[in-house]
Write an enzyme that holds these catalytic residues in place. Sequence first.
Site, mmCIF file in Angstrom:
data_model
loop_
_atom_site.group_PDB
_atom_site.id
_atom_site.type_symbol
_atom_site.label_atom_id
_atom_site.label_comp_id
_atom_site.label_asym_id
_atom_site.label_seq_id
_atom_site.Cartn_x
_atom_site.Cartn_y
_atom_site.Cartn_z
ATOM 1 C CB CYS A 1 -39.614 -3.269 -16.617
ATOM 2 S SG CYS A 1 -37.908 -2.745 -16.818
ATOM 3 C CG ASN B 1 -1.817 -1.079 1.457
ATOM 4 O OD1 ASN B 1 -2.062 -1.482 2.586
ATOM 5 N ND2 ASN B 1 -2.352 -1.630 0.390
ATOM 6 C CG LEU B 2 3.848 1.128 2.941
ATOM 7 C CD1 LEU B 2 5.155 0.715 3.597
ATOM 8 C CD2 LEU B 2 3.008 1.937 3.921
ATOM 9 C CD GLN B 3 2.105 2.024 -5.128
ATOM 10 O OE1 GLN B 3 1.152 2.254 -4.397
ATOM 11 N NE2 GLN B 3 2.035 2.038 -6.468
ATOM 12 N NE ARG B 4 -2.989 1.609 -4.082
ATOM 13 C CZ ARG B 4 -2.506 0.395 -3.862
ATOM 14 N NH1 ARG B 4 -1.241 0.131 -4.114
ATOM 15 N NH2 ARG B 4 -3.280 -0.559 -3.388
ATOM 16 C CE LYS C 1 -4.857 -0.286 3.758
ATOM 17 N NZ LYS C 1 -5.397 -0.347 2.394
ATOM 18 C CB CYS D 1 -5.287 0.085 -6.734
ATOM 19 S SG CYS D 1 -6.148 1.544 -7.259
ATOM 20 C CG ASP E 1 -10.493 -1.643 -3.167
ATOM 21 O OD1 ASP E 1 -11.585 -1.953 -2.663
ATOM 22 O OD2 ASP E 1 -9.431 -2.223 -2.893
#
Length: 326
Positions: free
Chosen positions: A287, A14-17, A30, A131, A74
């Site tokens: 319908c 997760n850390l790169q974003r 988190k 992602c 997400d």
Amino acid sequence: MIGIIDPDTVDATNLQRQVLYSSADEGRPKVEAARERLVALNPDIRVEAFQAEFDSSKAESLLREFDLVVDGSDNFKTRFLVNDAAYKMGIPLVFAAVDRFEGQVALFDGRTGPCYRCLYPEPPRAVIRNCQESGVLGTVVGSVGMLQAHLALQCLISGGDSLHPLSPVAGRLTLIDLAKGWNLSTVQIPKRPDCPTCSVPPQSIVLESHEESTSPACFMGQAAVTAHELATRLDRGGDVPILVDVRTDEEWEESHIPGAIHWELSRLEQGLVPPNLGRETLFVVYCRSGVRSARAVELFRKRGFKGVSNLKGGIESWRLQARSRV
Ligand SMILES: [Zn+2]
């Protein structure tokens, strides 16, 4: 007060974003790590952390506490639920999504529409990668997130005053393509007059639970069937489902699929269900074009009818693909 809801823990990938976290937060919830970081930035703000999935059982009670929703989810199930809940509560929603080098951002006003379902009436049947699965550059998420945060600030600062210099325009979709540098465009989202969320009274919006939408035990195991699939099944004489027509009396009188039963959508909305349908009965709702019946499917599911499917494209599609039957 800022509320954050998320069920996950921080992972190294997760850390790169996800810039609220550092490697020291790995394995922590988190929402806890995010709360700590935000309060460290500004000790005067109040941040409430909810380590849970945003689901239909708590959507209304949670949103009641807030003036605005910012959707950073997400997955489509959460995104549709956030949209429906925001409209049910009359709260503005700032939506954003990212797919590889592209992003989408929009503000929905929470009262008049258009809404996210005007853009995408139903979750896609195909598997869409998030992602984590598709891989995404942190700079793309950061750029889209910055635009989303800006819209949220505009909304809160202007306080709904359309004459305020920062007043944002709702119902416009900003598309960002960063594959070849900055490429930004904005389109007006048309409001669908038959939208099952923003074109119905808020009190009749039914919030679909995750369980209901992920495990439909319905005709051919599908939440929606095409006219071609249905016609093929009828030709083979297999486990033929009951057909339920949810259009108006006038439309029914004009023409209908032979053998179908008639039960107007308005009766379902009043809480009435056809007496000859059981909770396990396999049936397909139709319908004119498939939108009102999608709403009917939601209402049937909510009442525990597991065997319900929607006829995609409605009787119009049926007429085109199985003309001889009408
Ligand atoms: Zn809508």
